[in-house]
Scaffold this active site. Sequence first.
Site, mmCIF file in Angstrom:
data_model
loop_
_atom_site.group_PDB
_atom_site.id
_atom_site.type_symbol
_atom_site.label_atom_id
_atom_site.label_comp_id
_atom_site.label_asym_id
_atom_site.label_seq_id
_atom_site.Cartn_x
_atom_site.Cartn_y
_atom_site.Cartn_z
ATOM 1 N N ASP A 87 14.777 -10.902 39.287
ATOM 2 C CA ASP A 87 15.402 -9.650 38.906
ATOM 3 C C ASP A 87 16.029 -9.045 40.165
ATOM 4 O O ASP A 87 15.873 -9.569 41.278
ATOM 5 C CB ASP A 87 14.355 -8.717 38.262
ATOM 6 C CG ASP A 87 14.992 -7.646 37.403
ATOM 7 O OD1 ASP A 87 14.315 -7.086 36.532
ATOM 8 O OD2 ASP A 87 16.202 -7.384 37.604
HETATM 9 C C1 GLC Z 1 17.780 -4.604 36.410
HETATM 10 C C2 GLC Z 1 16.869 -4.958 35.275
HETATM 11 C C3 GLC Z 1 17.221 -6.255 34.589
HETATM 12 C C4 GLC Z 1 18.722 -6.482 34.660
HETATM 13 C C5 GLC Z 1 19.079 -6.680 36.119
HETATM 14 C C6 GLC Z 1 20.589 -6.875 36.329
HETATM 15 O O1 GLC Z 1 17.053 -4.002 37.417
HETATM 16 O O2 GLC Z 1 15.468 -4.974 35.529
HETATM 17 O O3 GLC Z 1 16.729 -6.176 33.247
HETATM 18 O O4 GLC Z 1 19.086 -7.617 33.906
HETATM 19 O O5 GLC Z 1 18.631 -5.606 36.942
HETATM 20 O O6 GLC Z 1 21.278 -5.706 36.040
#
Ligand code: GLC
Length: 743
Positions: free
Chosen positions: A290
């Site tokens: 993430d």
């Molecule tokens: C965010 C979220 C995740 C998302 C990623 C990209 O922090 O936790 O669900 O897909 O970053 O935006």
Amino acid sequence: MKLDKYIKTACLLLPFCVVSCDTNKGNDKDAEMNKFVSDLMSKMTLEEKIGQSTLISSWWDVTGPVSNNDYAHKAKDGHVGGFFNALTCDFLYRLQKEVVENSRLGIPLMFGYDVIHGYKTTFPTPLAMSSSWDMEMVELAARSMAEEAAADGLHWAFAPMVDIARDPRWGRVAEGAGEDTFLGSEIARAQVRGIQGENFADTATLIACVKHFAAYGAPVGGRDYNSVDMSERQLREFYLPPYKAAVDEGCQTVMCAFNDINGVPATTNKWLMTDVLRDEWGFDGMIVTDYTGIFELTNHKTVRDSADAGAQAIRAGVDMDMQSAIFMNYSKENYEKGLISMEDIDRACRNVLNMKYKLGLFEDPYRYCDTMRAKRVLKHPKFFKASHEVAKRSIVLLKNDNEVLPISKNTKTIALIGPMATNKRNHLGTWHTAGREETVTPIYEAFLKEFPDSRIIVEDGCWYEGDDRSKFAKAVAAVRQADVVVMCMGEQEFESGEAASKTDIRLAKIQRDLIDEVAKVNKPMVLLLHNGRPMVLTDEEKKFDAILEVWHLGSMAGPAIADVVSGDHNPSGKLTMSFPRSVGQIPVYYNYLNTGRPENVNVRFTSRYLDSPNSPLYPFGYGLSYTSFSYSNIELDKDSMTKDGVIKATVKVTNTGKRDGDEVVQMYIGDQVASVSRPLKELKGFKKVNIPAGKTVDVTFEITDELLKFYNADMVRDSEPGDFDLYIGGSSQTGNKTVFTLK
Ligand code: GLC
């Protein structure tokens, strides 16, 4: 871009490359892909291989705490594998061209985005959609959003989010499918089917990404990003199955969670990513972190520095580093120091290249970028129609005393009161990303169309929060003129979703005060609740004749709500997450264990509260209709079975009202005695059936040994002989029960 370009280059560059002897564990059906990727990797430098494992956010959107986009220039050197938060065919074409034509090997980028519940056309939030219990609708929404996003040049959706959650203080419950493992697994499958379609190379589909692996929905205190601490049994029984369901459905990528599980951060959790996901479940796709997940390992205090973070993450199984740029900056050094192996680097690189191969990007890196198609497809009416259908079915009728609903179209005057009556933006809900409020038909506009012969008076009365009561008087005056009051209250779109945890999940004080002023006028009162999470409605339950849970329903919120309020559509939604009576009850969920001293309000020394019943205000599986349904006793074709047998359980469901309606018939099973204490009941089947007024339909479920398995005292997933309670009804609180035996 034709394949031959890569083969020609190979001859020139072969001596410069260190080639891992590893060959992908892929099977025969991917033989051609494996050969192509192996040939390509044989000519890549170490930096180029590492580059494929780097995912960078464009500057178009910020979905996390830091946005170090200054690495974008490295893409031209072939040192970036993909971008996210970058949109439109034009921009993605230029970005792709920059890389394909300037980097040494011209390896195309892949483009990801948070396509969670719609793209330009916004669908209901996932928790809302889950309340439809309609897998066709869930798949339709996923299909639609994938087609629309792909038409804008995207390859990869960071969805489905399948985190089971029992704590509505956590704002991201809005993105999931609620508290139940069985339903959450079915929804995960439907979403993967919708996003990926039948063929990855189809430019109207995307590659899916199941997230957040794992158990992100169980943070201590319901506080986002907080620790997760649970037994392996709890993890395997209740939290892991929806991820596995997505993987079994063919989901190609997995995103790690931010949290630690029992002290081990998911981003470096080898047991999760390699032992369980790859070795036990056979996942052979790509694992991405993430947002800055690797960088944040220093905050977890499980790494010495960023280099150590990168080494631990890639060794544990991470293939792509989202936004930390730590693989980019430290993997070469870590390799040269022997902290990571070429196998680690090759495995990560190969898994990323496999995705690009499956997307057909080596054949043609620009195949998703078709501006003429974009003009045809984006915001196509078919998506709004689909969103409308899904939204109607996601609405849950929680209360309807004196049949205040539906509101007759002959009603003389309707007062629409509350901040959501005219608002557009907040119907989009959390994670609406490319969705814009211009696409939203607000409630007021929809009511004018739905009730052409009625006078609609609209007053917002207050803002969602704050203490400005200056508009109360106008709202009350409007109510005095009305025959019925519809109050449009709730949360703003940013009050749920990421980094949106709350300690108080009631309506904001200003809204509760407005309700109190309006209630004094003593007119029939309907509450439309717009929220991302379950809320505490204990006070509102007493003040309103009728309550409709209308969530954040997206672009077609107004028409969908108007259809239900007028009775043009009979509501059929059922809750997929318990609504607590107070925040003090949390976590409250339906599939609880009995304990040694089960609740008995007449006995002091039992498991209960002095100031509240244990039961939630509205339970899992609960939802009313404008008609009513009765259930016959459960008929079994046999009352016992062996492990290889099947029992057929049938109920006759009668529509005892005057209107056709849909009913979600739910089957729950409880193991009476087992080697570990088991929930009194667990959802093991459901069917949404349409029953015409006055008619009866047979609904049959098949009970197999698979439905009876659990992690026993030895942590082996198996069933155990004995008697089982079987419930079939319209809610988790159904008492319609019989017993069968597993021999
Ligand atoms: C965010 C979220 C995740 C998302 C990623 C990209 O922090 O936790 O669900 O897909 O970053 O935006």
